[in-house]
Design an enzyme around this catalytic site. Structure first.
Site, PDB file in Angstrom:
ATOM      1  N   GLY A  42       0.847  -1.190   0.000  1.00 60.23           N
ATOM      2  CA  GLY A  42       0.000   0.000   0.000  1.00 60.23           C
ATOM      3  C   GLY A  42       0.882   1.240   0.000  1.00 60.23           C
ATOM      4  CG  LEU A  43      -0.815   5.219  -0.146  1.00 58.85           C
ATOM      5  CD1 LEU A  43      -1.637   6.342   0.459  1.00 58.85           C
ATOM      6  CD2 LEU A  43      -0.213   5.673  -1.469  1.00 58.85           C
ATOM      7  CB  ALA A  44       3.057   2.472   4.638  1.00 59.61           C
ATOM      8  NE  ARG A 337     -13.080  10.355   8.086  1.00 58.62           N
ATOM      9  CZ  ARG A 337     -12.157   9.853   7.288  1.00 58.62           C
ATOM     10  NH1 ARG A 337     -11.401   8.868   7.700  1.00 58.62           N
ATOM     11  NH2 ARG A 337     -11.992  10.343   6.078  1.00 58.62           N
ATOM     12  CG  HIS A 429     -13.014   4.196   6.910  1.00 57.27           C
ATOM     13  ND1 HIS A 429     -13.008   3.686   5.636  1.00 57.27           N
ATOM     14  CD2 HIS A 429     -12.293   5.337   6.850  1.00 57.27           C
ATOM     15  CE1 HIS A 429     -12.304   4.493   4.847  1.00 57.27           C
ATOM     16  NE2 HIS A 429     -11.847   5.489   5.561  1.00 57.27           N
TER      17      HIS A 429
END
Lengths: 670, 250
Positions: A42-44, A337, A429
């Site tokens: 993923g991004l990391a 949130r 989420h």
């Protein structure tokens, strides 16, 4: 054992600069002899792999998907924060730091968050240089929008597909290193154990998901960037394959799990429509820039909607309760949130829900369409537009901003959100909790790092929107390349790590035995059957609102479910080939143990903070009546749990949190 | 609703494979196509049979994992949707549904409906990037204004999810829509100019090496693409390729 967070000395704003100036470096010739394993793309994970390979290390990267481009960061929608202050609206590094610490309800580590804010601006520069097509204004400059819990516009975006564009950017950097032979990419592989040699992380055991082969991979350091564990709730916005296994194996080898109960329930997801449902779909928080959230004021209207005899769009303006604007006038629809989710639950619990199950609220673009329609007409010289012209222009403007989200909504629900208000409900989420790491992002196993959602470090008890992408890339592009180098500088004389030492052989044997255990189970039920039940009991007992009784019940029920699972699961097929049921079985077994620890952690923390809401801890009077009540005197610490050989028996170790550069206040969005 | 499913089962790359009939009942319109497959697989497992293997992950149309050829169309009858976004309300009670894997020489079947799409990764590795290190020493993001129109076009091309529907649809199993989307994104942006010529030549060469066919301008790929990637991108790639080769780069 006390935890050492290794925060550098000196003033907050100088810590990272001083750190970088003082660390030991590894010379280029030595880097060629050092191997690093990265789990997750993923991004990391992708950004860490690319950056470490560019520096000259030999990187071995693993993902369970068929391509690194498919990691679930790809699904992030709304945007990425950065303290660029391009809008000149008062943003700064300090303000991003402040918003993040406050948004996290003062349960994150100051020094880590400040560093995150500090490197945020550079992420945007980096991504633009890579060719990430961010949204731009007509002058050709980058556009921004606003997200929950902040009063500035600092969010950069690419329509509702920001995660996709950033991940493809990181994937392209990774691909470049694969092409150069600096990254050895292992697609369709899953990490099934961490291997420690002399107390240090020295490799992993992985399963080839195509051939079923169990492999031993050695390295000088291991980075866990395997994402979050929201799938413990079965229904979540996570991908079907997202799991805790890599992080959990590290935990069982001695890495502490920190704040596991801190779960983010996102307020704007498409509501559950039936018992067969396999996942929930998020509607980006960016929609709250323009959408207004409401339920009917009158109970009879709500009942009629639930019975299907009345439609939301037919309810007159004065009979709508814009409850976020009513309760939180300063932040309105853009409260954080956790606050928005609880407010939705409160209205639905009171009977005002707007679908047949009573578990939905409206997100309405009616007034945004009119506002944009008038504005567009004005810009195009039409000073006196008709209602029809306003509607047409307004809908086009909304489509330009959120088109793909509206389309996604319509595909799933079969309702046109331009005509009917969207129906939304909170869903699991993101998980703020994760592996405990120090300032270097190292777990308490030397040489084992955790990055992105897999660690706990930056978001406290609640993450602000558009901050996950920021953290993933900050960790991978700008933090790990320094901190890992500092560690590896002591490893230049070690030489290659053999992968046939007793430790590797023992770990491999254990993994094989576990797989045999699953294959030989004599039950009749598919893995999903147990996963669904785990999810339901987690949602009921450790979900949006928690209490001591429920949490104790939850722990008991998980124990029973676990026993039933091992006795009654059926894994068809063979272990030496593609076997998706076998993959799921291993993941669900780990999620069950994690679920137990989440309940235990939530029980221990008898305050309410951020996404963790204990029904026993609320404000009883004054302007904040009914809001969550934090208890700084007793709970201003990170809960780090140490594995003690048995699930649910972890020992609590506290890392006290100190706030020197920020005044700790009650979090108010009123 | 009740459905008759005719599904391709193939035990491995060397296995011959065949269509097998399955009956499912109790399917609701709100289910996604993959949730319908979940129902079937649960039934198969409870009976002691092996479930149908297929790739899937995000189930919201963005990861590009799911890849089913349904009733002769990539991702089934819907437009601008992936298989996971296709809902059963698109089908009628009693219908027969044919489900097959992507079929292309460059996408060998691994098992049942799961294929190997790593050829796409290798095309990107051949040049689908800007050669900039992640050192953080890049210029300020706003020091390079980019006309909104170019940025928007680049974005549209960049929304490709790499699912392979274009290849599965194309009678030549061509990967030109996929390859041209990446080439377009980078050729529309100033950041991509420096390496534009090498990029298009290397990526096109890799595409050929992998065994993908050529484009004969049928346009079926554009129709079946779940992200609506435009055929214009192929024209742009061809233009880039011609200009690069004409200038003597090889």
């Amino acid at each position: 054992m006390a935890l050492d967070s290794k925060i550098p000395e000196g003033p907050l704003k100088d810590k990272w600069t001083n750190y970088k100036n003082q660390i030991d470096l590894v010379n280029p010739a030595n880097k060629r002899n050092i191997d690093v394993i990265v789990v997750g793309t993923g991004l990391a994970g992708a950004s860490a792999s690319a950056s470490l390979a560019e520096l000259g290390y030999n990187v071995k990267t693993f993902c369970f998907q068929d391509s690194p481009r498919r990691a679930h960061s790809i699904a992030a929608q709304g945007g990425i924060n950065a303290a660029k202050n391009y809008q000149g609206d008062g943003d700064s590094t300090y303000r991003l730091f402040y918003d993040t610490v406050k948004g996290g309800d003062y349960r994150s580590r100051e020094a880590n968050v400040y560093r995150l804010a500090e490197v945020s601006a550079n992420i945007i520069d980096q991504c633009v240089a890579q060719g990430v097509p961010f949204a731009r204004d007509y002058g050709g400059l980058l556009d921004n929008r606003s997200f929950g819990g902040v009063l500035v516009s600092r969010t950069f975006y690419a329509k509702g597909q920001t995660g996709q564009q950033l991940l493809l950017g990181a994937y392209s950097a990774l691909s470049r290193q694969i092409a150069k032979g600096k990254v050895e990419m292992h697609n369709r592989h899953e990490m099934l154990d961490l291997v420690k040699v002399d107390g240090k992380a020295r490799g992993i055991i992985a399963r080839n998901l195509v051939t079923g082969e169990i492999q031993r991979h050695s390295a000088h350091a291991v980075v866990i960037a395997s994402g979050g564990y929201g799938n413990v709730f079965f229904l979540s916005t996570n991908a079907m394959g997202s799991n805790v296994t890599a992080a959990w194996k590290a935990h069982k080898k001695g890495a502490h799990m920190a704040n596991p109960c801190f779960t983010q329930i996102h307020p704007t997801c498409i509501p559950v429509s039936g018992g067969f449902q396999s996942k929930l779909t998020l509607m980006s928080e960016s929609l709250r820039n323009d959408g207004r959230i409401w339920v009917p004021k009158k109970m009879e209207d709500a009942k009629a909607i639930q019975a299907g005899t009345l439609k939301g769009k037919d309810i007159a303006e004065e009979n709508r309760d814009y409850y976020l604007e009513r309760r939180y006038p300063a932040f309105g629809n853009l409260v954080p949130r956790d606050v928005a989710s609880r407010a939705a639950k409160e209205r639905c619990d009171a009977g005002f829900g707007v679908n047949k199950t009573g578990e939905a609220v409206y997100l309405d673009f009616k007034s945004a369409i009119v506002r944009y329609g008038k504005q567009e007409a004005f810009v195009h010289g039409n000073k006196n537009p008709s209602d029809a012209e306003i509607q047409t222009l307004g809908k086009a403007a909304v489509a330009a901003k959120y088109g793909n989200l509206f389309q996604m909504y319509e595909k799933i629900t079969d309702e046109n959100p331009y005509e009917m208000p969207m129906k939304i409900y909170p869903a699991v989420h993101y998980t703020m909790g994760g592996l405990w790491v120090d300032y270097d992002l190292m777990t308490d196993i030397p040489g084992c790092y955790a990055a992105g959602e897999a660690n706990f470090s930056d978001h406290g008890a609640n993450r602000l929107g558009a901050s996950a992408l920021m953290q993933g890339l900050a960790d991978g592009y700008f933090v790990l390349p320094y901190t890992i180098g500092n560690y590896l500088s002591k490893d230049i004389r070690t030489g290659e790590i053999p992968n046939d030492s007793a430790e590797f052989m023992a770990a491999e044997k254990e993994v094989k035995a576990r797989i045999d255990g699953f294959m030989n189970a004599k039950g009749t039920k598919p893995v999903d059957h147990f996963h669904m039940r785990l999810g339901k009991l987690m949602w009921e007992n450790c979900g949006m609102a928690r209490n001591a009784e429920g949490l104790q019940k939850g722990m008991k029920e998980i124990k029973a479910l676990k026993e039933e699972f091992f006795a009654n699961v059926r894994i068809p097929g063979v272990a030496n080939g593609v076997n998706q049921e076998l993959e799921k079985a291993g993941r669900v077994a780990d999620l069950m143990e994690l679920g137990e620890l989440m309940c235990k952690d939530a029980l221990e923390r008898s305050e309410s903070c951020g996404g963790h809401f204990r029904e026993e801890s609320v404000e009883l009077d004054g302007i904040q009546k009914g809001e969550a009540k934090r208890d700084d005197e007793n709970f201003s610490f990170v809960s780090a749990w140490q594995w003690n050989g048995e699930s649910g028996k972890q020992e609590l170790i506290k890392e006290p949190l100190e706030f020197k550069d920020i005044a700790v206040k009650q979090r108010s969005y009123k | 609703m009740k459905l008759l499913l005719k599904i391709w089962r193939q035990n491995g790359p060397q296995d011959k494979g065949k269509m097998v009939d399955y009956n499912v009942d109790g399917i609701e319109g709100d289910m996604s196509f993959l949730e319908m497959m979940d129902v079937l697989n649960s039934q198969l497992i409870e009976k002691g049979d092996e479930p149908v293997i297929f790739d899937h992950d995000c189930r919201e149309g963005i990861c590009g994992s799911c890849s089913m050829f349904i009733n002769g169309e990539a991702h089934g009858p819907g437009r601008n949707v992936t298989t996971c976004q296709l809902h059963m309300r698109s089908f009628k009670d009693g219908e027969t549904i044919f489900i097959e894997p992507w079929r292309a020489e460059a996408f060998p079947v691994i098992k049942d409906l799961m294929v190997d799409r790593s050829a796409f990764d290798r095309i990107i590795q051949a040049g689908g990037y800007v050669s900039v290190n992640t050192s953080g020493n890049t210029q300020d993001a706003n020091s390079l204004p980019i006309p909104k129109e170019d940025a928007d076009l680049a974005f549209d091309a960049a929304t490709c999810i790499g699912c392979g529907a274009c290849v599965a649809t194309c009678k030549n199993a061509s990967a030109m829509l996929f390859t041209s989307a990446k080439i377009s994104q980078l050729s529309l942006l100033p950041q991509g100019q420096v390496e534009a010529k090498e990029r298009v030549i290397n990526m096109v060469n890799q595409m050929d090496l992998e065994g993908f066919g050529n484009c004969t301008n049928t346009g079926a790929c554009e129709v079946e693409c779940p992200k609506g990637i435009s055929l214009d991108n192929i024209a742009r790639m061809n233009r880039e390729y011609l200009s690069a080769t004409a200038k003597g780069k090889k």
